[in-house]
Design a protein around this motif. Structure first.
Motif, short mmCIF file in Angstrom:
data_model
loop_
_atom_site.label_atom_id
_atom_site.label_comp_id
_atom_site.label_asym_id
_atom_site.label_seq_id
_atom_site.Cartn_x
_atom_site.Cartn_y
_atom_site.Cartn_z
N THR A 99 0.83 -1.21 0.00
CA THR A 99 0.00 0.00 0.00
C THR A 99 0.87 1.26 0.00
N THR A 215 -5.27 4.67 -1.54
CA THR A 215 -4.92 3.92 -0.33
C THR A 215 -5.96 2.85 -0.03
N SER A 218 -5.76 0.11 -2.75
CA SER A 218 -4.54 -0.68 -2.64
C SER A 218 -4.58 -1.60 -1.44
#
Length: 295
Positions: A99, A215, A218
């Motif tokens: 991430t 974010t 991911s």
């Protein structure tokens, strides 16, 4: 001949019929939404309910949403009889690294494609868009061959490196950076800031809605990543949660349905993703509203 006076009919309140029709339409719309919401949530309710059931109750009444009796034995077995603690640790490590790497690398690549002018920029962006359309299953054998030839097969590096950047993230960041006025960057460069300083201190904070979106995407995709683990690792000590759960479903603990154990493990696997989504959703909405106000 005298004029005949006629009594006019009372005027009908304007919009009375329309109000009833609108009310019925709204009621029907909400009823449909509630129905499909229940249909969508029911499998998750069954998953949670079976995780709190005994083995005989889950086998006899798998679709019942009420455990009888309620027990935590399934969750206790998850930690006692499986590699759940190890899978959780591996998933947490791999997910956090991927991430952070995706947010940083995808943002850098997106900014370069949005602002820098270099030969082959359009061709490179076209190739990135084309990669998004390629089914992941097509890359299984090439991934395995590359990992094997590089000597990193069956390692944490194999789990992380091939997916630490993705084409979809680059596309999202490029499109968002192009919406930011160039004049903001020019003002920073006049003050003496270099290209990376402008990106890090000026452009990236302004791209908070896109960064938070990336974010969430991911974290969710890397936490749930299963196909890549099939071609990256074989050692059980490197299994992540999806790979470990697949091992449970395939019957690694022996015969029997074992619904409480399997579904209890699935419930535990969904908790981190739900927490991350709930936390970041608030910041995402706030950042999107700020971006709309500025626009």
């Amino acid at each position: 001949m005298s004029a005949v006076k006629t009594r006019s009919a009372p005027a009908r309140p304007e919009g009375a019929g329309g109000g009833i029709g609108s009310l019925l339409s709204s009621f029907g719309g909400y009823a449909v939404l509630v129905f499909f919401s229940l249909v969508f949530l029911y499998p998750f309710v069954i998953q949670v309910a079976n995780s709190f059931k005994t083995e005989p109750d889950a086998a006899a009444n798998p679709l019942s949403p009420i455990p009888d009796p309620v027990t935590m034995a399934g969750f206790e077995r998850v930690f006692a009889d499986t590699g759940m603690p190890l899978w959780l640790g591996n998933s947490l490590l791999v997910t956090v690294v991927i991430t952070v790497g995706r947010v940083f690398l995808d943002s850098l690549a997106g900014y370069a494609l949005a602002r820098l002018r270099f030969r082959g920029r359009k061709a490179l962006f076209t190739a990135i868009v084309a990669i998004i359309a390629v089914p992941g299953v097509v890359l299984f054998i090439p991934k395995f061959l590359v990992l094997n030839q590089l000597g990193i097969y069956d390692s944490y590096t194999a789990l992380i490196l091939p997916i630490i950047a993705d084409a979809a993230g680059v596309f999202i960041m490029k499109q968002f950076f192009e919406s930011i006025p160039v004049s903001v960057e020019e003002a920073a460069r006049i003050d003496g800031a270099g290209r990376f300083r402008v990106f890090w201190s000026v452009v990236l904070p302004m791209g908070r809605p896109a960064v938070i979106t990336l974010t969430i995407i991911s974290f969710q995709s890397s936490w749930n990543e299963f196909p890549h683990t099939l071609v990256a690792v074989q050692d059980p000590s490197l299994f992540t949660l999806p790979r470990g759960l697949a091992d449970l479903v395939s019957g690694s603990l022996g015969l029997g349905s074992q619904y409480p154990l399997k579904l209890g493990a699935a419930v535990l696997a969904t908790i981190p993703v739900a927490i991350i989504f709930v936390i970041f959703q608030r910041y995402f909405i706030r950042g999107a509203n700020e971006g709309a106000d500025k626009g």
